[in-house]
Scaffold this active site. Sequence first.
Site, PDB file in Angstrom:
ATOM      1  N   GLU A 128       0.766  -1.309   0.065  1.00 27.15           N
ATOM      2  CA  GLU A 128       0.008   0.032  -0.023  1.00 27.15           C
ATOM      3  C   GLU A 128       0.618   1.270  -0.126  1.00 27.15           C
ATOM      4  OE1 GLU A 128      -1.994  -1.748   3.467  1.00 27.15           O
ATOM      5  OE2 GLU A 128      -3.826  -1.038   2.339  1.00 27.15           O
TER       6      GLU A 128
ATOM      7  N   GLU B  18      -3.289  -9.658   3.860  1.00 28.98           N
ATOM      8  CA  GLU B  18      -4.346  -9.375   5.099  1.00 28.98           C
ATOM      9  C   GLU B  18      -5.186 -10.372   5.453  1.00 28.98           C
ATOM     10  OE1 GLU B  18      -3.383  -7.287   2.950  1.00 28.98           O
ATOM     11  OE2 GLU B  18      -2.943  -5.300   3.916  1.00 28.98           O
TER      12      GLU B  18
HETATM   13  N1  COA Z   1       4.378  -7.260  11.423  1.00 28.59           N
HETATM   14  C1  COA Z   1       5.401  -7.663  12.613  1.00 28.59           C
HETATM   15  N2  COA Z   1       6.407  -8.149  12.586  1.00 28.59           N
HETATM   16  C2  COA Z   1       6.759  -8.735  11.271  1.00 28.59           C
HETATM   17  C3  COA Z   1       6.093  -8.683  10.174  1.00 28.59           C
HETATM   18  C4  COA Z   1       4.955  -7.865  10.354  1.00 28.59           C
HETATM   19  N3  COA Z   1       4.062  -7.417   9.216  1.00 28.59           N
HETATM   20  N4  COA Z   1       6.638  -9.267   9.192  1.00 28.59           N
HETATM   21  C5  COA Z   1       7.711  -9.848   9.652  1.00 28.59           C
HETATM   22  N5  COA Z   1       7.792  -9.565  11.078  1.00 28.59           N
HETATM   23  C6  COA Z   1       8.801 -10.215  11.716  1.00 28.59           C
HETATM   24  C7  COA Z   1       8.788 -11.504  12.101  1.00 28.59           C
HETATM   25  O1  COA Z   1       7.690 -11.709  13.378  1.00 28.59           O
HETATM   26  C8  COA Z   1      10.227 -11.853  12.690  1.00 28.59           C
HETATM   27  O2  COA Z   1      10.466 -11.386  14.057  1.00 28.59           O
HETATM   28  P1  COA Z   1      10.917 -12.186  15.273  1.00 28.59           P
HETATM   29  O3  COA Z   1      12.303 -12.430  14.633  1.00 28.59           O
HETATM   30  O4  COA Z   1      11.302 -11.347  16.334  1.00 28.59           O
HETATM   31  O5  COA Z   1      10.312 -13.468  15.388  1.00 28.59           O
HETATM   32  C9  COA Z   1      11.003 -11.075  11.511  1.00 28.59           C
HETATM   33  O6  COA Z   1      10.222 -10.042  11.183  1.00 28.59           O
HETATM   34  C10 COA Z   1      11.389 -11.915  10.659  1.00 28.59           C
HETATM   35  O7  COA Z   1      10.159 -12.403   9.855  1.00 28.59           O
HETATM   36  P2  COA Z   1      10.395 -13.917   9.489  1.00 28.59           P
HETATM   37  O8  COA Z   1       8.843 -14.226   9.303  1.00 28.59           O
HETATM   38  O9  COA Z   1      10.930 -14.758  10.476  1.00 28.59           O
HETATM   39  O10 COA Z   1      10.963 -13.828   8.141  1.00 28.59           O
HETATM   40  P3  COA Z   1      10.776 -15.129   6.967  1.00 28.59           P
HETATM   41  O11 COA Z   1      11.915 -14.696   6.028  1.00 28.59           O
HETATM   42  O12 COA Z   1      10.748 -16.514   7.502  1.00 28.59           O
HETATM   43  O13 COA Z   1       9.397 -14.591   6.383  1.00 28.59           O
HETATM   44  C11 COA Z   1       7.686 -13.163   5.481  1.00 28.59           C
HETATM   45  C12 COA Z   1       9.240 -13.164   5.793  1.00 28.59           C
HETATM   46  C13 COA Z   1       7.614 -11.628   4.714  1.00 28.59           C
HETATM   47  C14 COA Z   1       7.080 -14.041   4.443  1.00 28.59           C
HETATM   48  C15 COA Z   1       6.917 -13.157   6.896  1.00 28.59           C
HETATM   49  O14 COA Z   1       7.642 -12.316   7.776  1.00 28.59           O
HETATM   50  C16 COA Z   1       5.656 -12.708   6.622  1.00 28.59           C
HETATM   51  O15 COA Z   1       4.581 -13.302   6.409  1.00 28.59           O
HETATM   52  N6  COA Z   1       5.447 -11.484   7.280  1.00 28.59           N
HETATM   53  C17 COA Z   1       4.075 -10.931   7.319  1.00 28.59           C
HETATM   54  C18 COA Z   1       3.646 -10.442   6.161  1.00 28.59           C
HETATM   55  C19 COA Z   1       2.057  -9.669   6.252  1.00 28.59           C
HETATM   56  O16 COA Z   1       1.290 -10.443   6.343  1.00 28.59           O
HETATM   57  N7  COA Z   1       1.973  -8.701   6.072  1.00 28.59           N
HETATM   58  C20 COA Z   1       0.665  -7.895   6.113  1.00 28.59           C
HETATM   59  C21 COA Z   1       0.480  -7.398   7.588  1.00 28.59           C
HETATM   60  S1  COA Z   1      -1.151  -6.608   7.840  1.00 28.59           S
END
Ligand code: COA
Length: 260
Positions: free
Chosen positions: A114, A134
């Site tokens: 966004e 989302e």
């Molecule tokens: N909000 C809060 N924390 C987030 C985040 C978010 N949107 N996206 C990633 N993080 C954090 C993770 O919780 C993790 O924190 P930690 O190390 O304290 O546990 C850190 O960032 C690294 O992320 P991680 O998930 O371990 O990396 P990955 O390479 O395995 O996966 C993604 C990457 C982007 C696929 C995955 O982090 C993800 O799906 N994030 C959320 C995306 C999402 O739904 N966004 C929309 C939000 S409305």
Amino acid sequence: MDFKNLLFDVEKNIALVKINRQEKLNALNDETLNELNICFNHIKNDKNIFVVIITGAGEKAFVAGADISEINKLNIISAKEFSEKGQAIFNLIENLGKPVIAAVNGFALGGGCELALACHIRFSSDRAKFGQPEVNLGIIPGYGGTQRLTRLIGSGRAAELILTGDLIDAEEAYRIGLVNKIFSPEELISQSKLFAEKIASKGQAAVGFALKSIVSCDELSEDEGQNLESSLFALCCGTDDFKEGTSAFLEKRKPNFKNL
Ligand code: COA
């Protein structure tokens, strides 16, 4: 300007804003949103900044979304405020009056996608991934995504992304018109800067008026839009740069714009 979660630098009339919360993949928590608000208000008022590039720090993420740990605590009242706050800051970016280029260096998910949509031009690293996941969290995009994505790529494609939560790569994002160009990760910022320098070399009154007319397109009828366009065209002809630009062409020389 010093921020906790942003890096900010200005060079040759171009501002580079980096979201720098790498341990959380640059997720937008409330503190980061507040800093973006301060930063973009500063940029809006700084006459020496002509173009803005926004990107994410590190190699992995542009912005991985709004901060899910904060979303988790929302209730029906605070959620409305949460959504409206993000919308207002992204509206500030869209209506900045100066071109904003999103240099998408990695994950652009949820609020990250966004944020890119609120920018005027999107360049992408070939490693970036885009999506509105989302629905996987039981919510919908709340920072303007249902509106801007739909206007940019059409309702069928927007529905596909928003209803499945699927991520797409840069090639697919380019194919459906979500990004303007794709670069290697090494070239993303340098190419974005070259592009920004090209815009910064034009008369900035014309750039600002053109942007205003483009951004207003979604809100106006064809008649209203054309009326705005002719008024802004007329305003251009009140500037020194219009005299300089047209005279330079006729005198077969390069224009020397003074932004007046
Ligand atoms: N909000 C809060 N924390 C987030 C985040 C978010 N949107 N996206 C990633 N993080 C954090 C993770 O919780 C993790 O924190 P930690 O190390 O304290 O546990 C850190 O960032 C690294 O992320 P991680 O998930 O371990 O990396 P990955 O390479 O395995 O996966 C993604 C990457 C982007 C696929 C995955 O982090 C993800 O799906 N994030 C959320 C995306 C999402 O739904 N966004 C929309 C939000 S409305």
